[in-house]
Motif scaffolding. Sequence first.
Motif, PDB file in Angstrom:
ATOM      1  N   ALA A  42     -23.220 -10.631  15.301  1.00 15.27           N
ATOM      2  CA  ALA A  42     -24.199  -9.679  14.771  1.00 15.27           C
ATOM      3  C   ALA A  42     -23.860  -8.253  15.221  1.00 15.27           C
ATOM      4  N   HIS A  43     -23.056  -8.139  16.261  1.00 18.15           N
ATOM      5  CA  HIS A  43     -22.679  -6.809  16.748  1.00 18.15           C
ATOM      6  C   HIS A  43     -21.536  -6.188  15.958  1.00 18.15           C
ATOM      7  N   GLY A  44     -21.041  -6.926  14.988  1.00 15.72           N
ATOM      8  CA  GLY A  44     -19.963  -6.366  14.190  1.00 15.72           C
ATOM      9  C   GLY A  44     -18.661  -7.105  14.410  1.00 15.72           C
ATOM     10  N   ASP A  45     -17.570  -6.431  14.063  1.00 13.92           N
ATOM     11  CA  ASP A  45     -16.261  -7.081  14.103  1.00 13.92           C
ATOM     12  C   ASP A  45     -15.429  -6.682  15.302  1.00 13.92           C
ATOM     13  N   VAL A  46     -15.585  -5.444  15.725  1.00 13.76           N
ATOM     14  CA  VAL A  46     -14.758  -4.931  16.803  1.00 13.76           C
ATOM     15  C   VAL A  46     -15.646  -4.167  17.785  1.00 13.76           C
ATOM     16  N   LEU A  73     -14.341   7.597  14.268  1.00 16.04           N
ATOM     17  CA  LEU A  73     -13.898   6.247  13.864  1.00 16.04           C
ATOM     18  C   LEU A  73     -14.457   5.876  12.502  1.00 16.04           C
ATOM     19  N   LYS A  74     -15.661   6.362  12.218  1.00 14.43           N
ATOM     20  CA  LYS A  74     -16.263   6.030  10.929  1.00 14.43           C
ATOM     21  C   LYS A  74     -15.532   6.680   9.765  1.00 14.43           C
ATOM     22  N   ALA A  75     -14.715   7.684  10.066  1.00 16.09           N
ATOM     23  CA  ALA A  75     -13.927   8.321   9.009  1.00 16.09           C
ATOM     24  C   ALA A  75     -12.834   7.390   8.501  1.00 16.09           C
ATOM     25  N   ASP A  76     -12.493   6.388   9.285  1.00 18.75           N
ATOM     26  CA  ASP A  76     -11.488   5.405   8.868  1.00 18.75           C
ATOM     27  C   ASP A  76     -12.072   4.571   7.725  1.00 18.75           C
ATOM     28  N   PRO A  77     -11.406   4.553   6.563  1.00 15.88           N
ATOM     29  CA  PRO A  77     -11.954   3.793   5.431  1.00 15.88           C
ATOM     30  C   PRO A  77     -12.134   2.302   5.731  1.00 15.88           C
ATOM     31  N   ASP A  78     -11.406   1.780   6.708  1.00 14.76           N
ATOM     32  CA  ASP A  78     -11.580   0.373   7.071  1.00 14.76           C
ATOM     33  C   ASP A  78     -12.867   0.120   7.849  1.00 14.76           C
ATOM     34  N   VAL A  79     -13.436   1.210   8.369  1.00 13.93           N
ATOM     35  CA  VAL A  79     -14.659   1.048   9.159  1.00 13.93           C
ATOM     36  C   VAL A  79     -15.856   1.386   8.269  1.00 13.93           C
ATOM     37  N   ASP A  81     -19.161   0.643   9.121  1.00 14.56           N
ATOM     38  CA  ASP A  81     -20.368   0.960   9.875  1.00 14.56           C
ATOM     39  C   ASP A  81     -20.042   0.893  11.361  1.00 14.56           C
ATOM     40  N   GLY A  82     -20.951   1.431  12.156  1.00  9.54           N
ATOM     41  CA  GLY A  82     -20.715   1.395  13.595  1.00  9.54           C
ATOM     42  C   GLY A  82     -21.945   1.844  14.330  1.00  9.54           C
ATOM     43  N   PRO A  87     -24.676  -0.212  27.270  1.00  8.49           N
ATOM     44  CA  PRO A  87     -24.337   0.859  28.185  1.00  8.49           C
ATOM     45  C   PRO A  87     -23.371   1.896  27.596  1.00  8.49           C
ATOM     46  N   GLY A  88     -22.855   1.646  26.385  1.00 10.93           N
ATOM     47  CA  GLY A  88     -21.913   2.599  25.806  1.00 10.93           C
ATOM     48  C   GLY A  88     -20.828   1.951  24.974  1.00 10.93           C
ATOM     49  N   PHE A  89     -21.057   0.698  24.617  1.00  6.88           N
ATOM     50  CA  PHE A  89     -20.132   0.029  23.709  1.00  6.88           C
ATOM     51  C   PHE A  89     -20.163   0.697  22.355  1.00  6.88           C
ATOM     52  N   ILE A  90     -19.043   0.672  21.692  1.00  5.80           N
ATOM     53  CA  ILE A  90     -19.047   1.047  20.289  1.00  5.80           C
ATOM     54  C   ILE A  90     -18.752  -0.220  19.502  1.00  5.80           C
ATOM     55  N   ASN A  91     -19.701  -0.595  18.661  1.00 10.41           N
ATOM     56  CA  ASN A  91     -19.515  -1.759  17.801  1.00 10.41           C
ATOM     57  C   ASN A  91     -19.170  -1.276  16.408  1.00 10.41           C
ATOM     58  N   LEU A  92     -18.090  -1.798  15.872  1.00  6.40           N
ATOM     59  CA  LEU A  92     -17.658  -1.385  14.545  1.00  6.40           C
ATOM     60  C   LEU A  92     -17.761  -2.544  13.571  1.00  6.40           C
ATOM     61  N   LYS A  93     -18.207  -2.210  12.381  1.00  7.65           N
ATOM     62  CA  LYS A  93     -18.185  -3.187  11.297  1.00  7.65           C
ATOM     63  C   LYS A  93     -17.007  -2.815  10.420  1.00  7.65           C
ATOM     64  N   VAL A  94     -16.120  -3.775  10.216  1.00  7.89           N
ATOM     65  CA  VAL A  94     -14.880  -3.509   9.507  1.00  7.89           C
ATOM     66  C   VAL A  94     -14.988  -4.031   8.076  1.00  7.89           C
ATOM     67  N   ALA A  95     -14.413  -3.290   7.145  1.00  5.76           N
ATOM     68  CA  ALA A  95     -14.508  -3.636   5.726  1.00  5.76           C
ATOM     69  C   ALA A  95     -13.937  -5.022   5.444  1.00  5.76           C
TER      70      ALA A  95
END
Length: 580
Positions: A42-46, A73-79, A81-82, A87-95
């Motif tokens: 649920a936190h995404g892919d990466v 990072l969101k500027a990357d077309p593969d990303v 959502d995020g 505490p400071g994780f970045i969760n990315l949703k990948v296309a």
Amino acid sequence: MNPYRHFIGQIVAALQSMQASGELPEKLDFSAITAEPPRDPAHGDVATNAAMVLAKAASKKPRDIAEPLLVRLKADPDVVDGAVAGPGFINLKVADGFWRARLGDCLKAGVGYGDSAMGQGAKVNVEYVSANPTGPLTVGHARGAVVGDALANLLLKAGYAVTKEYYINDAGAQVDKLGQSTYLRYREALGEAIGEIPEGLYPGEYMKDVGAAIAKRDGARWIDKPEADWLPEMRAFAIDFLMKEIETDLEKLGVHIDVYSSERALVESGAVDRAFQELSRQNLIYQGRLDPPKGKKPDDWEDREQTLFRATQFGDEVDRPLKKSDGGWTYFANDIAYHHDKFRRGFADMIDIWGADHGGYVKRMKAAVSAITEKQGELDVKLCQLVRVMRNGELIRMSKRAGTFVTLRDLLDEVGADVVRFTMLTRKNDAPFDFDLVKATEQSRDNPVWYVQYGHARTRSVMRQAAAAGISTEGLEGVLLDRLSDAGELALIRQIAQWPRQVEAAAAAHEPHRIAFYLYDLAAAFHAHWNRGREEPGLRFVVEGEPDLTRARLALVQGIGFVIGSGLKVFGVTPVEEMR
RNA sequence: GCGCCCGUAGCUCAGGGGAUUAGAGCAACCGCCUUCUAAGCGGUAGGUCGUUGGUUCGAAUCCAACCGGGCGCGCCA
């Protein structure tokens, strides 16, 4: 492509652009940054820890790094959502398209999918089995053989130049005992009554074959000769005979050793003297006395001055003797020479697979390797814990003295090489292992061998059915994968995309058993998806009247088959076409 | 006595060089099932990660001590 390695690259690039714009200080260490799949999907892919890792050095709060980093990072077309979390994780949703492209990689690469350049062609020597040539291989040896072989294959896949090696302990007192045992059986074969085999010699029935064979070759010519005459003959003959047996067994197990190294040849070549001189040159050898071990003083302890190696300078507890009281080299001295020899052959990276009963030997050998290679060489020792053989939960008692132990050959005859290999790899090497002959061949979900094999067979079965329905199963690497949009399908694609990362992680940790767990999970997900098709015919792989959709789904099935096949190849297990 | 390995759900085990809510299979419980050839399928419940301290913003994970189990402890290999 390892997707996570790819995203680390993207993250580092984004961080560098933040440095360029002055948002981050110039000198930062990016090496601790990770990108991994979050535990909770649920936190995404990466998920990346980048902001937390850099916070201190950048004198910023993790979130203050994470927010602008996320924007980049969101500027990357593969990303697609995020979010910054915890505490400071970045969760990315990948296309989805990114993941589909990984399936595309897989389809192009076939079972070569997951091959990595990580090793950069570095030479690695994996030494395993190395059983004394004094009897048949047992189940214990089988474990070492399988772990070593799979690890070697894994490192090969990860881009190392691997040599598989076997060290033949054909020098020393044990093989003299073997020679004497052979002589007794030789006389027996010529009709003499030899009575009980004396204590200390090898009593096993298999020695009768050795005796008979040399009797057949040489007749009675050794009968009246002194031991000094026949011993070298008996010894050499027995070693040769038993090594052939061992090689046959290994061959049956699917283990192909590249290099067999003889301890005797090594000693005779002067390698031990060479190693000794090298250590002397470094002033690591001296004459001294050792204290007897506390709490367990040997009865025949005799305080005496001996030739010692300064193992304590390299992390060992005590300095270790190199010469026996009879003036000969200790086994340790020979082993130092052997590892020195490996190093001289270009192997700075050495891995030894040993039985757990050699655990006490690890520190001194590592110390020796460190010393003799002047810290240029590195030894990793994997200890394999005991294997107990069970039949339906009941322990089969083994005793080497009574000659009642389960040989590798027995095991192979009963369950076959594929089952032995996979099953032995479903446990960490340093955990004890109960091998159940019945459970290992059971056809059920709780038998990983069967379940994974079934997974592969099922991919083939789907292909056969598609072909029967008149749908081509050729050229699947070229099909458009966009039609794969069901959640179950996308989850499977993501799991396929994990394979390159699994290979690298398992190779880096020298832990082939991880592959078994990954394959089991992949097979389970595949079976689960297959079963969804029973309830919802729209999810079946072969859909009538939908050739494009079917072809896309066949590509997915093909990819799963490739990954399982790729993993089984590392394990040296045959991927079956059907479960007959 | 010392060293190494291990201790995670009732059972068998993953995770283990820190990071968001600890996982799987079996067993248990509740359902479903003549099935794209597939010996079954789905779900629920179940854990103070041996104990106690420490490091850390954060520990199953790193460190120390202890408890319990295995292996080993000069001239066997």
